[in-house]
Motif scaffolding. Structure first.
Motif, PDB file in Angstrom:
ATOM      1  N   LEU A  13       2.938   3.032  -5.216  1.00 47.00           N
ATOM      2  CA  LEU A  13       1.701   3.438  -4.572  1.00 47.00           C
ATOM      3  C   LEU A  13       1.431   4.868  -5.002  1.00 47.00           C
ATOM      4  CD1 LEU A  13       2.598   2.202  -0.994  1.00 47.00           C
ATOM      5  CD2 LEU A  13       1.354   0.960  -2.761  1.00 47.00           C
ATOM      6  N   GLN A  50      -5.855   0.517  -2.580  1.00 51.45           N
ATOM      7  CA  GLN A  50      -5.307   0.517  -1.228  1.00 51.45           C
ATOM      8  C   GLN A  50      -6.454   0.568  -0.220  1.00 51.45           C
ATOM      9  OE1 GLN A  50      -3.612   0.660   2.044  1.00 51.45           O
ATOM     10  NE2 GLN A  50      -4.447   2.689   1.770  1.00 51.45           N
ATOM     11  N   GLY A  60      -2.243   1.081  -6.277  1.00 51.79           N
ATOM     12  CA  GLY A  60      -0.912   0.543  -6.483  1.00 51.79           C
ATOM     13  C   GLY A  60      -0.819  -0.185  -7.804  1.00 51.79           C
TER      14      GLY A  60
END
Length: 103
Positions: A13, A50, A60
């Motif tokens: 992430l 995200q 991500g």
């Protein structure tokens, strides 16, 4: 133990230093996909935006490796090393790396 236990899901992430919606942002995500999927051991590569308010990362990358050998091959691959040193370290503001193995 099931047959997928040796597979590793590698996820990271991250947030970029670039402005949201910018050409630099688009290019980083596109280049990441192109460069990292050129490594033969990378399977099921995906790029995500995200959407949860529960964390403050923006994107991500996710990919699957058949086993630890493939995971190490990826980590040591020249294309991965170049992407990290030439792009990731320059353009990523923050990140969280997560590697999963089924149990």
């Amino acid at each position: 133990m099931n047959s997928s236990a040796a597979r590793i899901i590698h996820s990271v992430l991250f947030s970029l230093k670039h402005s949201q919606g910018s050409e630099q942002e688009r290019r980083f995500l596109e280049d990441g996909r192109t460069i990292l999927t050129s490594i033969p051991v990378v399977n099921d590569f995906q790029v995500f935006r995200q959407v949860s308010p529960k964390n403050d990362y923006d994107f991500g990358f996710s990919m699957v490796f058949n086993d630890r050998t493939d995971y190490e091959t990826y980590n040591n691959h020249p294309a991965h090393a170049a992407f990290v040193s030439e792009r990731w370290e320059q353009e990523v503001e923050k990140f969280l790396e997560i590697d999963y193995e089924a149990i």
